[in-house]
Design a protein around this motif. Sequence first.
Motif, PDB file in Angstrom:
ATOM      1  N   SER A   1       0.821  -1.217   0.000  1.00  0.00           N
ATOM      2  CA  SER A   1       0.000   0.000   0.000  1.00  0.00           C
ATOM      3  C   SER A   1       0.849   1.260   0.000  1.00  0.00           C
ATOM      4  O   SER A   1       0.358   2.357  -0.255  1.00  0.00           O
ATOM      5  N   LEU A   2       2.150   1.128   0.251  1.00  0.00           N
ATOM      6  CA  LEU A   2       3.061   2.270   0.238  1.00  0.00           C
ATOM      7  C   LEU A   2       2.938   3.070  -1.052  1.00  0.00           C
ATOM      8  O   LEU A   2       2.892   4.295  -1.044  1.00  0.00           O
TER       9      LEU A   2
ATOM     10  N   TRP B   1      12.758   7.781  -6.364  1.00  0.00           N
ATOM     11  CA  TRP B   1      14.174   8.084  -6.086  1.00  0.00           C
ATOM     12  C   TRP B   1      14.750   7.069  -5.106  1.00  0.00           C
ATOM     13  O   TRP B   1      15.822   6.533  -5.309  1.00  0.00           O
ATOM     14  N   ASN B   2      13.990   6.802  -4.039  1.00  0.00           N
ATOM     15  CA  ASN B   2      14.502   5.881  -3.019  1.00  0.00           C
ATOM     16  C   ASN B   2      14.623   4.456  -3.553  1.00  0.00           C
ATOM     17  O   ASN B   2      15.583   3.760  -3.235  1.00  0.00           O
ATOM     18  N   GLU B   3      13.643   4.013  -4.347  1.00  0.00           N
ATOM     19  CA  GLU B   3      13.746   2.681  -4.937  1.00  0.00           C
ATOM     20  C   GLU B   3      15.034   2.577  -5.740  1.00  0.00           C
ATOM     21  O   GLU B   3      15.707   1.561  -5.743  1.00  0.00           O
TER      22      GLU B   3
ATOM     23  N   LEU C   1      -1.425   8.859  -3.961  1.00  0.00           N
ATOM     24  CA  LEU C   1      -2.549   9.700  -3.534  1.00  0.00           C
ATOM     25  C   LEU C   1      -2.066  10.908  -2.742  1.00  0.00           C
ATOM     26  O   LEU C   1      -2.573  12.018  -2.907  1.00  0.00           O
ATOM     27  N   ASN C   2      -1.056  10.679  -1.911  1.00  0.00           N
ATOM     28  CA  ASN C   2      -0.475  11.774  -1.134  1.00  0.00           C
ATOM     29  C   ASN C   2       0.040  12.875  -2.049  1.00  0.00           C
ATOM     30  O   ASN C   2      -0.162  14.061  -1.783  1.00  0.00           O
TER      31      ASN C   2
ATOM     32  N   ILE D   1       5.344  10.487  -4.551  1.00  0.00           N
ATOM     33  CA  ILE D   1       5.682   9.432  -5.498  1.00  0.00           C
ATOM     34  C   ILE D   1       7.078   9.629  -6.104  1.00  0.00           C
ATOM     35  O   ILE D   1       7.798   8.667  -6.325  1.00  0.00           O
ATOM     36  N   GLY D   2       7.450  10.917  -6.332  1.00  0.00           N
ATOM     37  CA  GLY D   2       8.770  11.173  -6.909  1.00  0.00           C
ATOM     38  C   GLY D   2       9.873  10.733  -5.958  1.00  0.00           C
ATOM     39  O   GLY D   2      10.883  10.149  -6.360  1.00  0.00           O
TER      40      GLY D   2
END
Lengths: 386, 279, 309
Positions: free
Chosen positions: C85-86, C267-269, C92-93, C262-263
């Motif tokens: 759900s992350l 980046w973190n992925e 959505l955030n 989401i951006g």
Amino acid sequence: MPEAVLDRAHEDVHKTQPWNNPDAVPYIRFENVTKKFGDFYAVDDVSLDIYRHELFALLGGSGCGKTTLLRMLAGFEEPTSGKIFIDGVDMAGVPAYERPTNMMFQSYALFPHMSVEQNVAFGLVQDGVSRAEIKEQVADMLALVQMTKFAKRKPHQLSGGQRQRVALARSLVKRPKVLLLDEPLGALDKKLREQTQFELVNIQEKVGTTFVMVTHDQEEAMTMASRIAVMNEGVINQIGTPFELYEYPNSRYTANFLGQVNLIEGVLVDDDEKYAVIKSDEANCDIYIDHAVQGHEGMTFWVALRPERLRLTKDAPEDTKYNCLSGKVEEIGYLGGISTYHVRLETGKRIKVTEPNSTRQIEPRYTWEDSVWVSWEAGAASVLNK
Amino acid sequence: MSGKRSTFLISALVFGFAFLYVPILLVIVYSFNEGKLVTVWAGFSTKWYVSLFNNDGMIDAAWNSLRIGVMSATLALALGTPAGLVMSRFGRFKGRTLFSGMIAAPLVMPEVITGLSLLLLFVTLEQLIGWPAGRGLSTITIAHTTFCAAYVAVVVQSRLSGMDISVEEAAMDLGAKPGKIFFVITLPMILPALMAGWLLSFTLSLDDLVIASFVAGPGSTTLPMKVFSSVRLGVSPEINALATLIILAVSILIVIASILILRSERLRNRAANGGAEAT
Amino acid sequence: MSSDKLTIKQKFDRWMIKHGRVLVIGIPYFWLFLFFLVPFLIVLKISFSMAEYAQPPYSALFAWIDEGVTITLNFGNYLFLLSDSLYATAYLNSIRIAAISTIITLLIGYPMAYGIARARGSMRSVLLMLVILPFWTSFLIRVYAWIGILDREGLINAFLMWTGIITEPLIMRQTEFAVYVGIVYTYLPFMILPLYSTLEKMDISLIEAAMDLGCKPWQAFVKVTLPLSLPGILAGSLLVFIPAVGEFVIPELLGGPNTLMIGRTLWNEFFANRDWPIASAVAIAMLIFLVVPIMWFQHIQTKQEEREQ
Ligand SMILES: Nc1ncnc2c1ncn2[C@@H]1O[C@H](COP(=O)(O)OP(=O)(O)O)[C@@H](O)[C@H]1O
Ligand SMILES: [Mg+2]
């Protein structure tokens, strides 16, 4: 191209009337030219001959395809079908920069970053003319349009009338076979426009170039042109000299477009070799025409009456059988030189009459609700079938 | 304008501009702070400027950024100008929809996507044809050129569509061929737009952190990357000094530019009035 | 003029013009195709592959097996995006944060734009320049300026503690609030400029006419000014919303560890987890659910404007 150069002793087309001479060779020829934008016919099957030294006007309302016709001549648009010849050469596939035409744009399209001089010289520079010659020709041209004083100015430093002259000089300096003018005076105010009309005609007579001009102003076309083509919805309605178009319109459209006209719808009731009679529900008398009408009895016609050819009287004319309408003055317009009257007939039809105020009067001749008679000579009316 | 409303507007302007400028002013003020803490004023000093100029990493990064900025702004102009010309003057051609899509899309594309996709392209190309060998200034330049070219294309296109096309037609009518028309007529007329496009590209390139981070290699750290890695941890007085220098440089340039623009406008107005008087 | 009558030079010129046209289209076309479109195809490809500890860290999508090409499509990455759900939360955030910031920017920017448009000549150019100026200074530095203000040991806290209003420092940085501040601050000029240009073009006599016909000033504003400035509102809102929704720097520097956008997730992925396939899948999902709708909306918008003209 050089033979088009300043032949000042050119023939006067008003006298020679090459269009009435079956042997004369047209200089510009449109052969069944059609231009479609998508499904829309901007120009629809136009055939047209223009002769050398003419000042030819394309006249019509906004959006009728005048500019498109002109742009096809200049080479900015290719006809969808049909052919265009200039001086006998088929123009198909000839790009704008190789055509023997030059155009004066409605917006003038002066190069904003160049001086007047550089603007006028531009076309010569493209042809690789020598510097000395360019200088001389530009100077001549600027003198012709009386802009010598402003040679170093940039376009934004000029007034509308001055810009118009520069645009004219720029398009004339290459001595084109044909000069195309798209609403050349459209951006000028009324006074300047009238003055410039004559100047333009004078310049045309001096340089002898064939001019093709687009305008929506009938007065301008009639003042300037040797012949006029009246256009409507991509089709040419009628071609003729200003005189022919005014006196012998072939349709209600032309009659309405050039000057003012009263149109009375009626049915042909008596048709002879020498005369014709038309009966109309709109008029309270029969209309007698002093020439034969091509048609058969029972056909619908429109009788066109110019307001200045009508007589207005308080008393009934001697013969009230034909060409004599009675009604009441409904509106009066006093314009100084002339007065216009709207006469309402008993049938409800309104007739417009203009009368010259050739003598000074103590009080207006007619006033509202006066009962009056409107009459005319049998030869004053034209009969139209479309 | 009623008094009440004008008071409201004035206070909105005062509040708004305070919001815009107070943070910048604070950065400038604290760049001259002797101490390291933001909150404590420990006296006036220029020592952070000295240490900034002695920070080789920072100087190298700035140099990299400038080189990339000039290169990619110039390349973007070379690619974006014809693209804008094509969009506004070439009418229909095969593949026009895709072309206009490729110009519009970079403007709305999140930077992370652009950066990721270009990196994957470079990696794939290297695997397939051995070029580009590793990543560095050249890959960043290519990446910046691509999205800046889209901005230039849009600027040029909007300038050209606002321009009377009959001026170019007049040139053709007088015998100039298309290539010549572009260089003699069109180019001089859109020159201000081109300059704006170049400056915009240069600024965007200098400013970009995200895309550069994806496609940078060892030894090609740009200024934003350097700044980012040091401010991530919190406030740093050296960065305050750097910020002050950037703001100073930009302000001087902008003021000079506006004075030049104002003066040329005034000249043009005067000339136009002179022309009107002469008639 | 038939072609055999053309001079060599004319033929050459026409050939040049025909092929010059192809060249002018071709060069930017090729560049954008290679460096903009092709990369997305590669992203698409990699989003279907599996992460591996290799260089580059993903499995090949095409494999030569028995002299034939086999394509292994691996939907695992997309299934993973759905199952955790992350990602949905981050998506959505992002939209919520971008939308709220856009509204706040509009509320601050509109009166400013209106005020500038109604200012007198020289004042107007000065104010306008003051709006544009921050745009040319570094984006990163403008975000950075707020770190010093909003920090636990930052200026606001120091000031409030000094006045005695609070005794414990407020947590402002590393919250969603700080992200709003950052977005509104950095994108405010993008809102003001299009608003200004529509408001400035508007004929003031329209408002006078409305008042002449009996509107109170606020009614004239609601009934005349506001509807007429709608194109500016829309343009400005898009200019703020679009970059805000994919924003990485602002949530990273000002937001907290759980301010998911989401951006930042992408980046973190990529950088932290080194999971290129998942990052690619996130990119494709963003493309489909974010970029495509925005471009579609813009397309409709321009179509409508063209129709109105
Ligand atoms: N490039 C074009 N594309 C589509 N329609 C056009 C184009 N140029 C002209 N038209 C249409 O063709 C018609 C005739 O236009 P035009 O020749 O400019 O008329 P006008 O007689 O006013 O000069 C108009 O309805 C116009 O909308
Ligand atoms: Mg026209």
